[in-house]
Scaffold this motif. Structure first.
Motif, short mmCIF file in Angstrom:
data_model
loop_
_atom_site.label_atom_id
_atom_site.label_comp_id
_atom_site.label_asym_id
_atom_site.label_seq_id
_atom_site.Cartn_x
_atom_site.Cartn_y
_atom_site.Cartn_z
N ASP A 42 0.68 -1.18 -0.05
CA ASP A 42 0.17 -0.28 -0.08
C ASP A 42 0.93 1.43 -0.07
O ASP A 42 0.48 2.28 0.59
CB ASP A 42 -0.92 0.06 1.03
N ARG A 43 2.11 1.20 -0.79
CA ARG A 43 2.94 2.17 -0.64
C ARG A 43 3.55 2.46 -2.08
O ARG A 43 3.70 1.70 -2.65
CB ARG A 43 4.03 2.44 0.58
N THR A 81 0.60 16.39 -4.58
CA THR A 81 -0.73 16.25 -3.86
C THR A 81 -1.82 16.77 -4.55
O THR A 81 -1.68 17.84 -5.17
CB THR A 81 -0.68 16.88 -2.43
N ILE A 104 -1.16 12.13 -4.87
CA ILE A 104 -1.81 11.55 -3.80
C ILE A 104 -2.62 12.37 -2.98
O ILE A 104 -2.75 13.58 -3.15
CB ILE A 104 -0.70 11.11 -2.86
N ASP A 105 -3.60 12.01 -2.07
CA ASP A 105 -4.63 12.50 -1.48
C ASP A 105 -3.98 12.94 -0.06
O ASP A 105 -2.86 12.37 0.34
CB ASP A 105 -6.01 11.98 -1.45
N GLU A 106 -5.00 13.32 0.79
CA GLU A 106 -4.58 13.68 2.22
C GLU A 106 -4.20 12.52 3.07
O GLU A 106 -3.68 12.41 4.12
CB GLU A 106 -5.58 14.36 2.84
N HIS A 107 -4.85 11.21 2.65
CA HIS A 107 -4.44 9.98 3.21
C HIS A 107 -3.32 9.22 2.74
O HIS A 107 -3.00 7.98 2.86
CB HIS A 107 -5.46 8.89 3.20
N ARG A 108 -2.49 10.09 1.76
CA ARG A 108 -1.11 9.43 1.16
C ARG A 108 -1.67 8.13 0.18
O ARG A 108 -0.73 7.43 -0.12
CB ARG A 108 -0.09 9.07 2.01
N ARG A 109 -2.71 8.23 -0.33
CA ARG A 109 -3.05 7.15 -1.49
C ARG A 109 -3.07 7.85 -2.82
O ARG A 109 -3.49 8.92 -3.02
CB ARG A 109 -4.68 6.75 -1.12
#
Length: 140
Positions: A42-43, A81, A104-109
């Motif tokens: 997931d990274r 971001t 990426i979004d604020e959840h680092r996704r």
């Protein structure tokens, strides 16, 4: 100001670091893309570009049919971001001379990609032209 989220294309997915180069090249051709992010646990861990496949996959004198994404990927990964100002993301592209940035979004996704084409289509003409010149300049 324009945000990256307004310009990027969504729906980007990553590939596994153990994906064979032949599969990656086939997917690039099928999807008409020149880069695929590489993710593990997931990274986001790297990026494989068509150039990486050619330069690292063939220049290293290894058998390209035996190589995986992790063998040729570029790292460390650069990203921007979704809530970032487009101009800030463009400056990163210029400084590092890259044509694509994972978003990426604020959840680092990872939620998308920002490409030079996206910038050309949505940014003011002067910014798009400057970015194209900087990104396309010969490396020192």
């Amino acid at each position: 100001m324009v945000k990256v989220s307004q310009v990027m294309h969504g729906g980007a997915v990553w590939i596994d670091p153990d994906a064979p180069l032949a599969d990656i090249a086939e997917r690039m051709e099928r999807d008409d893309i020149g880069a695929l992010p590489v993710g593990e646990n997931d990274r986001l861990i790297g990026m494989v570009t068509d150039r990486d496949i050619v330069v690292r996959g063939f220049a290293e004198h290894a058998d390209p049919l035996q190589l995986k994404a992790r063998d040729v990927m570029s790292e460390p990964i650069l990203y921007c971001t979704a809530n970032e100002e487009l101009e800030d993301a463009v400056r990163l592209m210029e400084r590092r001379q890259v044509r694509r940035l994972p978003v990426i979004d604020e959840h680092r996704r990872m939620i998308g990609m920002l490409s030079l084409g996206d910038v050309a289509a949505a940014a003011p003409a002067s910014l798009a032209a400057e970015t194209l010149r900087s990104v396309s300049a010969h490396h020192p």
